[in-house]
Motif scaffolding. Structure first.
Motif, PDB file in Angstrom:
ATOM      1  N   PRO A 155       0.803  -1.237   0.000  1.00  0.00           N
ATOM      2  CA  PRO A 155       0.000   0.000   0.000  1.00  0.00           C
ATOM      3  C   PRO A 155       0.832   1.282   0.000  1.00  0.00           C
ATOM      4  O   PRO A 155       0.381   2.313  -0.492  1.00  0.00           O
TER       5      PRO A 155
ATOM      6  N   THR B   6       1.333   4.805  -6.836  1.00  0.00           N
ATOM      7  CA  THR B   6       0.234   4.285  -7.661  1.00  0.00           C
ATOM      8  C   THR B   6       0.720   3.890  -9.046  1.00  0.00           C
ATOM      9  O   THR B   6       0.250   2.890  -9.629  1.00  0.00           O
TER      10      THR B   6
ATOM     11  N   HIS C 174       2.144   0.586  -8.837  1.00  0.00           N
ATOM     12  CA  HIS C 174       1.059  -0.403  -8.779  1.00  0.00           C
ATOM     13  C   HIS C 174       0.506  -0.696 -10.177  1.00  0.00           C
ATOM     14  O   HIS C 174       0.246  -1.844 -10.533  1.00  0.00           O
TER      15      HIS C 174
ATOM     16  N   LEU D 111      -5.848  -4.279  -4.086  1.00  0.00           N
ATOM     17  CA  LEU D 111      -5.766  -3.254  -5.139  1.00  0.00           C
ATOM     18  C   LEU D 111      -7.050  -3.132  -5.947  1.00  0.00           C
ATOM     19  O   LEU D 111      -7.192  -2.208  -6.741  1.00  0.00           O
TER      20      LEU D 111
ATOM     21  N   SER E 198      -8.405   0.138  -5.301  1.00  0.00           N
ATOM     22  CA  SER E 198      -7.550   1.282  -5.627  1.00  0.00           C
ATOM     23  C   SER E 198      -8.359   2.378  -6.322  1.00  0.00           C
ATOM     24  O   SER E 198      -9.280   2.087  -7.097  1.00  0.00           O
TER      25      SER E 198
ATOM     26  N   LYS F  79      -7.037  -1.143 -10.986  1.00  0.00           N
ATOM     27  CA  LYS F  79      -8.164  -2.073 -10.837  1.00  0.00           C
ATOM     28  C   LYS F  79      -8.227  -3.048 -12.012  1.00  0.00           C
ATOM     29  O   LYS F  79      -8.376  -4.259 -11.845  1.00  0.00           O
TER      30      LYS F  79
END
Length: 814
Positions: free
Chosen positions: A119, A123, A126, A158, A161, A167
């Motif tokens: 986390p 982003t 990710h 996620l 997210s 996603k």
């Protein structure tokens, strides 16, 4: 002068290098810069590689060839966030290339990628980390690596997210993972269903679609379906199905619903909410085949439960399905046949299908080109005709049985199995059975018996058993070569196949030639093994054993050592001796072909000219009232001696038969004639037994006192006959010196010819005897009380020894 020595070390320069602007137009330089120790250079190099890779697959392959993958995999774990982010972006774009994916799999980079899903990570990291995993998770090995490295928990996290790309990539990875059972179970345990349902509300159709597809896989598990229902998943699906703006999602939503409808609780829920009517509306939607297919699939899943079938029947779903059997789309008709098969198990629905004309409509589908459609259509027919005579008659009237027989040669095992099952359901009606037999079904069933598909064998063996009740069918089956594969199936470890095979053997065994052939193929030995097995023994295995033995008395006597009064010798009978455990009983033909040996002779009773028991009884019943005068004409001892002399002369001149003429036992025929003429005129059964015993004794050497039994040279006589015949098989009529076993067999044969009930029992050491059941005339017993006697054929011929008395026991043993 000495030379000046150089200083060992010089002090390094403390001044920094002036900034050097670098311009490069080749990717090789950018790849080279990925190994720079300077962070600014690494940032710019990653950016350059990203820009280059985004232009197409050729560039990605070129970067792979230049060695960009190794430094990028190293940089995704760099301490500098900017470098790490840029490296992930470049790696994520490159990973969409097939060659790059293969190289990544070999480098085992998945652990490093999964670690960056935490986390607290950026982003963008990710996004491109999940993009890498989405690309890699298509491969089975990579899926295992992602699962083993605990990739599912962060991926599920996620799903919530704020970034839609994160996603989407996470969803795609999870979708690939849940194709395997362990990942489906893990998604349920990790609480993955609620976020998946939440994504159904997404503004992005691709995310909604991926969520539905993932739920399709997850809800194949019962526990997941329960969670889905508890999380109001059904309500969310109905929201989609009731919204025409989401028409592109309807097919996938219906697939998820189809999984859930195998649970009765969900069916009850959909019925109470009016969802069933909505499904029927989807079924009737014209020109949308894929929606119709999926909706019918939902109905088929509902029909798996009896309670659900009741609901469907009340809504007259059968009528809707029958209408759909005539649509043009093959996929729709295929789904409808599956639904008909599912609902047809429910008796009221089966009746409705019959009344609505479903059978003729389904039979028309058997002529199509689609193998899948023919398969499910045949399955629907097997369900509809099971226990339903109107449906079976409808198949016959539509000439469907002709197509079904042809389909027994199909390559698809399920089609063959369903065809055989349907035909089996139909043969109970005489007119249908006759027609089916005339179309060559018996010959067509032989090949399915050689199949390795369990359901094909179950249906084919049962069909043979049902059809072989006809004598003509049994002979056709034998001629077509069906007996050997049928006997082979007695080795099956499948209980249903074994049960049906025993059933079929039991039916076929009533045909004597078939029984002999099956014995030759080892059926008796296999059935013996089955009877000794706790797990494999069944009712039909015992019946099959009994039927085979009753139709093959030679084998029965060899194996059991006993022939009852109801075992009538009316054809070729031979005594090969006591059967050995696990050894096959050889046929007469095989024994004849064996070279001459030192073993005991095989005694042959050639009864091809023996009168049947019924005819003998008829002859006995037609005796005239002039029995008294006929008794006066009985043969005198002189006449009898003349006939014996004539028979001996005949034997010496022409009765030393050869193996190819074994059936022509003239001496035996003369014995039979003499027995009929001299014994059938006697009223008293005790006197009949005594007279027949004396006749047998005189034919085989006369009375032999117990103390002189060792002087009776019967073994030499049998050896001489074997030598003269050049065969181990000796016709019983040629034997002039016989002991217990030979005399008892001849007595049984003659007694059967004159309808005198007696049994034949084998003892040890060449002992055998005959038992008769006679009414006692002792003063101490009632005249109506029957008693069992053993007939003395050796020492005091004609003497009747009461069973279990010392005299009888002495006669039975040495």
């Amino acid at each position: 002068m000495g030379r000046k020595s150089r200083k060992d070390s010089e002090t390094p320069c403390k001044e920094t290098f002036e900034p050097l602007p670098v311009e490069s137009k080749t990717p090789a330089t950018a790849v080279l810069l990925l190994n720079s120790p300077e962070e600014d250079i690494l940032v710019k190099a990653c950016e350059a590689i990203l820009t280059f890779a985004e232009k197409g697959d050729e560039n990605k392959a070129s970067l792979l060839a230049l060695g960009a993958l190794e430094p990028l995999c190293r940089l995704i774990v760099h301490n500098n966030k900017l470098i790490r982010r840029n490296a992930f972006m470049a790696l994520g774009i490159m990973a969409t290339n097939g060659d790059v994916k293969s190289a990544l799999k070999k480098r085992n980079a998945i652990r490093s990628i999964v670690e960056k899903l935490s986390p607290d990570e950026d982003t963008v990291v990710h996004e491109f980390a999940t993009l890498c995993l989405a690309s890699l998770s298509v491969d089975f090995v990579c899926k295992v690596q992602i699962f083993d490295n605990d990739g599912l928990p962060p991926l599920i996290q996620l799903l919530s997210s704020p970034d839609p790309d994160v996603k989407k990539n996470s969803l795609e990875t999870i979708f690939n993972l849940v194709q395997d059972y362990q990942s489906r179970q893990a998604v349920q345990e990790l609480g993955g269903i609620p976020p998946l349902l939440e994504l159904l509300k997404s503004d992005f159709p691709v995310i909604q679609n991926l969520s539905l597809k993932t739920l399709q896989s997850v809800t194949t598990e019962k526990i997941a379906r329960t969670t889905f229902r508890e999380e109001q998943g059904f309500e969310k699906l109905m929201d989609i199905l009731n919204n025409m703006d989401f028409s592109d999602l309807h097919a996938d939503a219906l697939e998820v619903l189809a999984n859930c409808l195998s649970d009765s609780d969900t069916v009850r829920l959909i019925h109470q909410s009016g969802g069933l009517m909505r499904l029927i509306e989807f079924v009737l939607t014209p020109n949308v085949p894929h929606i119709q297919c999926t909706t019918v699939k939902c109905l088929a899943r509902m029909a798996m439960n009896t309670e659900s079938c009741t609901v469907l029947h009340e809504q007259e779903v059968e009528k809707v399905l029958v209408e759909l059997l005539t649509v043009a789309d093959v996929s729709v008709k295929t789904s409808v046949c599956q639904a008909v098969a599912a609902m047809g198990v429910y008796p009221p629905s089966k009746g409705s299908f019959s009344e609505l004309g479903a059978v003729p409509a389904v039979i028309k589908l058997l002529s199509g080109d689609s193998l899948a459609l023919r398969e499910v259509a045949t399955q629907a027919l097997s369900v509809l005709t099971h226990g339903n005579e109107p449906c079976a008659l409808a198949v016959y009237e539509s000439e469907g049985h002709e197509i079904l027989i042809q389909q027994l040669c199909e390559s698809c095992p399920r089609t063959v199995a369903s065809s055989a099952a349907t035909l089996c359901n139909m043969v109970g009606q005489e007119i249908i059975r006759s027609s089916i037999l005339s179309l060559g079904i018996i010959e067509a069933l032989v090949e399915p018996l050689k199949s390795t598909h369990t359901q094909v064998l179950v249906s084919a063996t049962l069909c043979v058993a049902m059809l072989a009740c006809e004598k003509e069918a049994r002979e056709k089956f034998r001629t077509a070569g069906g007996l050997q594969p049928l006997v082979t199936l007695l080795h099956s470890n499948d209980k249903e196949v074994l049960h049906n095979a025993c059933f079929a053997v039991n039916v076929c065994a009533s045909h004597s030639p078939s029984a002999v052939d099956m014995c030759q193929y080892g059926a008796l030995e296999i059935l013996q093994e089955i009877s000794q097995s706790v797990n494999r023994r069944n009712n039909f295995s015992e019946l099959a054993m009994t039927s085979l033995l009753n139709s093959n008395l030679s084998a029965k006597y060899s194996m059991t050592g006993h022939l009852s009064p109801t075992d009538i010798i009316t054809s070729i009978f031979y005594d090969p001796g006591k059967a050995r455990l696990g050894k096959r009983i050889l046929t007469l033909e095989e024994l004849i072909q064996q070279p001459l040996n030192q073993h005991r002779a095989i005694i042959l009773v050639s009864a091809t000219t023996i009168e049947t028991r019924g005819a003998a009884e008829e002859r006995r019943g037609s005796r005239s009232e002039a029995d008294t005068s006929n008794k006066k004409d009985r043969k005198t001892p002189r006449k009898k001696k003349e006939e014996d002399k004539q028979r001996d002369e005949s034997q010496s001149e022409s009765q030393i038969v050869r193996p190819q003429n074994m059936n022509e036992d003239v001496s035996l025929q003369m014995f039979i004639k003499e027995a009929r003429e001299s014994i059938l005129l006697i009223d008293n059964e005790q006197e009949q037994c005594a007279t027949l015993a004396r006749l047998v004794s005189e034919a085989m050497g006369g009375a032999v006192p117990v103390e002189k039994l060792y002087e009776f040279s019967w073994t030499l006589h049998l050896s001489q006959l074997k030598f003269q015949l050049k065969s181990n098989v000796v016709p019983i009529g040629l034997i002039r010196k016989g002991i217990y076993c030979h005399r008892a067999l001849l007595f049984k044969c003659l007694a059967d010819c004159i309808a005198l009930p007696c049994s034949l029992v084998r003892g040890e050491y060449n002992r055998a005897w005959n038992e008769v059941l006679l009414f006692s005339h002792d003063n101490s017993r009632s005249p109506s009380q029957p008693r069992r006697f053993i007939v003395d054929l050796m020492h005091q011929p004609g003497n009747l020894l009461a069973v279990n008395t010392p005299a009888a026991l002495q006669y039975q043993s040495i």
